[in-house]
Design an enzyme around this catalytic site. Structure first.
Site, PDB file in Angstrom:
ATOM      1  N   ASP A  29      45.081  36.594  33.126  1.00 57.99           N
ATOM      2  CA  ASP A  29      44.091  37.224  32.266  1.00 57.99           C
ATOM      3  C   ASP A  29      42.743  36.514  32.412  1.00 57.99           C
ATOM      4  O   ASP A  29      42.677  35.280  32.428  1.00 57.99           O
ATOM      5  CB  ASP A  29      44.579  37.151  30.815  1.00 57.99           C
ATOM      6  CG  ASP A  29      43.629  37.795  29.837  1.00 57.99           C
ATOM      7  OD1 ASP A  29      43.424  39.009  29.931  1.00 57.99           O
ATOM      8  OD2 ASP A  29      43.086  37.057  28.986  1.00 57.99           O
ATOM      9  N   GLU A  39      43.033  39.140  37.113  1.00 59.92           N
ATOM     10  CA  GLU A  39      42.055  39.998  36.465  1.00 59.92           C
ATOM     11  C   GLU A  39      40.719  39.325  36.766  1.00 59.92           C
ATOM     12  O   GLU A  39      40.325  38.371  36.098  1.00 59.92           O
ATOM     13  CB  GLU A  39      42.288  40.091  34.964  1.00 59.92           C
ATOM     14  CG  GLU A  39      41.304  41.029  34.282  1.00 59.92           C
ATOM     15  CD  GLU A  39      41.433  41.047  32.767  1.00 59.92           C
ATOM     16  OE1 GLU A  39      41.321  42.133  32.174  1.00 59.92           O
ATOM     17  OE2 GLU A  39      41.653  39.963  32.176  1.00 59.92           O
TER      18      GLU A  39
END
Length: 690
Positions: free
Chosen positions: A337, A374
């Protein structure tokens, strides 16, 4: 005979490493890092509900400190022991030091937590208790599946949400064991991997000692990176979530499904200077976090603090953590993330070849795992296509946006759509990467569901309690006449067609497709595009949709099955537009509606893609012809001349009613090569050569 003298007591050794609470013969070794602490204690508890420790172990700096590592062996302790750390030290926020001798501290290496934050009446934060864990488990011979990334179809899923609804009809709703009960469904869908939204520990919907917390559903708020979330456990046995999580992984592997974890090494739930101290802050705040010159917190995560990922101590913790999940839990891969934060040095500057990113790529224990970035953060970094080296795949945000815009009917994006369909060579080829480094997706947890993408033009996030300020305003969505639910059959038909268009595009593209859980049955969040705090029916999988939207489910299953059967869609090298020998179809060629070579400068909504089999040795490979039209009126297409020598069977027609929208037995009607083919507005057809 003289009596046998008693055996001397066993010698105990003070091992300074590894970190955490490690079971030894006849006891537990505790080890924790702190450079600036002046004293360290281990607090032991009898029960999860205890507010005060039953025993306090004081570490002697003369014998229990090795450099900056505090370590002590405590005999007679066993698995299941409950504990906290507690550290004395300077409270000098301007220097980044925030010691609090009263704070109960979660071990950064804790392998399980039990209980929750206890309500405070004395100003002391009492977080969940750490649990000593025995890592032994009967894996029954399980090992990593090692499926090539290029062969993967990823299903992004929430452990609690997949079975929390009463419609799930499982014995263990909202838990790791509940996931096991839905394995037959996952297997029937045809996905090869589940990407689990965060499962490392995060606060429950409770007070953390500073203020009441809004319900945390997504889990992007970590407080113990090594520990599986206790909220997904069935029952309340301290540490029971460890074996339950392992059981879930073992059973998913037995079904041929890999497990990828969404990990959040960019911030923690301790927040900024106004947040509580219950772990990292109370051990070495200015090492674990990026701090400002005046002792505040740099905030590249948008969540109040930023983990100092390129400090050597934190780098070490992260790679120990990843190894822990791979070895002790048989995890097959990780999605990082806000991974661009890992590209920031200790001053917060983006740097080339960041040590943490390289360490993850080169670590030998992770060599068989999938690593996915990401490739952006909350402070403006956007590194899609440029994140790192050959080991890293990326969530392709350009793919998401271009596919949405194309099917919405935007002008000038047909060329971009072709590039995404072909594997995004513009992004990944310059760095020497391959099509499978592009994780293609149209929807994810962060944003609209597929159903809402074609049903809402504006976000509807008032239920989040932030006056609709939260969530992205740029969704490239459309409602086709009415905002939200409608009974108008024409609008319903068009929305379903658009959903099929995007699912089909995703599964026919080079690269690795990722499907958001529930999109295959048109799950809705009623227009909420940021449902991070909606631990309710807004977010949960409604299993009644499996029957209500069985047409969409069948469509998704069949197109997934076709992708898995067809090597033409899973190339490991970028398409070149050339053939391997004269007279053979090129690996790809592009055409306009008349079958002519396409004019990429035109403002049009139509595209024909012809995929050949050159350089493929798999006998299952077949040429594939894809016709796409995102305009508002119907359009006739001609089969390109190079394809007319082949016999083409219709496989997919998103404008046709079921069961003629997809032919599961590959027995669709033949196309007459000399006759025009009519595509309805907003529709896709796919043909396969016999």
């Amino acid at each position: 005979m003289p009596s046998t003298p008693p055996a001397p007591p066993a010698l105990q050794f003070n091992y300074p490493l590894p970190y955490g609470a490690i079971l030894r013969d006849q006891g537990v070794q505790f080890a924790v890092y702190s450079r600036s602490a002046t004293a360290m204690r281990v607090l032991l508890y009898n029960k999860v509900s205890d507010r005060e420790p039953s025993r306090v172990i004081k570490l002697d700096p003369a014998t229990d400190r090795w450099g900056d590592i505090w370590s002590v062996f405590v005999p007679e302790l066993k698995a299941g022991t409950l504990y906290h750390f507690q550290a004395d030290g300077p409270y000098e926020p301007s220097k980044g030091l925030r010691f609090n001798g009263n704070a109960r501290l979660i071990d950064p290496y804790a392998r399980a937590l039990a209980g929750s934050f206890q309500r405070s009446t004395d100003g002391i934060v009492r977080p969940a208790k750490c649990v000593v864990v025995d890592d032994q488990f009967d894996w029954q011979g399980d090992r990593h599946l090692r499926r090539p990334l290029a062969e993967s179809i990823i299903y992004e899923m929430h452990v609690r949400g997949i079975t929390r609804s009463s419609t799930s009809n499982v014995d263990h709703p909202g838990t790791y064991l509940g996931v096991i009960e839905k394995i037959p469904y996952l297997k029937s869908l045809g996905v090869t991997a589940v990407e689990l939204m965060p499962v490392h520990e995060f606060p429950l919907a409770e007070s953390d000692g500073s203020k009441a917390r809004r319900s945390n559903y997504w889990g992007y708020d970590p407080m113990a990176f090594f520990a599986p979330h206790r909220g997904y456990q069935s029952g309340n046995q301290p540490g029971g979530q460890v074996d339950q999580f392992k059981t879930m992984v073992r059973e998913l592997h037995a079904a041929g499904i890999e497990v990828i974890l969404d990990v959040v090494f960019n911030h923690t739930s301790e927040g900024n200077e106004h947040g509580p101290t219950f772990s990292f802050k109370g051990l070495q705040n200015n090492v674990y976090y990026m701090t400002t010159k005046d002792g505040g917190y740099k905030n590249y995560s948008g969540c109040g603090n930023t983990v100092n990922g390129n400090h050597p101590i934190v780098r070490e913790m992260i790679f120990h953590c990843l190894r822990h999940w791979v070895y002790n839990y048989h995890i097959d891969g990780f999605r990082f993330d806000l991974a661009s934060i890992l590209s920031r040095n200790r001053n917060g500057e983006l740097v080339p070849n960041p040590p943490m990113v390289e360490l993850i790529a080169e670590d030998p224990m992770l060599a068989d795992t999938k690593i996915i970035a990401e490739a952006w953060d909350a402070a403006g970094a956007f590194q899609v296509g440029t994140f790192a080296n050959l080991r890293w795949a990326e969530w392709n945000g350009h793919y998401r946006d271009d596919v949405r815009r194309y099917w919405r009917g935007d002008f000038g994006v047909t060329g971009a759509m072709a590039t995404r369909l072909a594997g995004s060579s513009d992004l990944y080829q310059p760095s020497g990467r391959s099509p499978y480094h592009s994780i293609n997706f149209v929807t994810s947890h962060d944003g609209y569901s597929l159903n809402d993408l074609v049903s809402y033009e504006r976000k509807h996030n008032l239920d989040n309690g932030e006056d609709n300020r939260d969530g992205d305003n740029n969704n490239f969505s459309a409602n086709y006449g009415i905002e939200g639910p409608t009974r108008r059959s024409a609008i319903i038909t068009l929305r379903q067609r658009q959903a099929k268009n995007m699912i089909a595009s995703l599964l026919l593209s080079q690269g690795v497709p990722m499907i958001l859980s529930g999109d295959e049955v048109l799950r809705t969040q009623r227009g909420n595009n940021n449902a991070y705090c909606q631990d309710n029916a807004t977010s949960w999988f409604d299993w009644r949709l499996v029957e209500r939207n069985d047409e969409m489910l069948r469509f998704a299953r069949e197109v997934i099955a076709f992708r898995r059967q067809q090597p033409v869609l899973r190339r490991q090298k970028f398409l070149t537009g050339t053939a391997s020998r004269p007279g053979e179809l090129p690996d790809v060629s592009w055409y306009g509606v008349e079958g002519e070579s396409i004019d990429w400068e035109g403002t049009f909504h139509s595209l024909t893609c012809l995929l050949g089999t050159c350089w493929l040795t798999d006998p299952a490979a077949r040429p594939v012809l894809i016709m796409m039209h995102s305009g508002g009126d119907s359009q006739t297409f001609s089969i390109p001349e190079p394809a007319r020598k082949l016999r083409w069977r219709l496989l997919i027609d998103t404008a046709a009613p079921a069961p003629k929208d997809v032919y599961s037995k590959h027995n669709g009607p033949f196309a007459v090569s000399t006759k025009p083919i009519l595509l309805e507005h907003h529709s896709l057809r796919c043909y396969v050569a016999e």
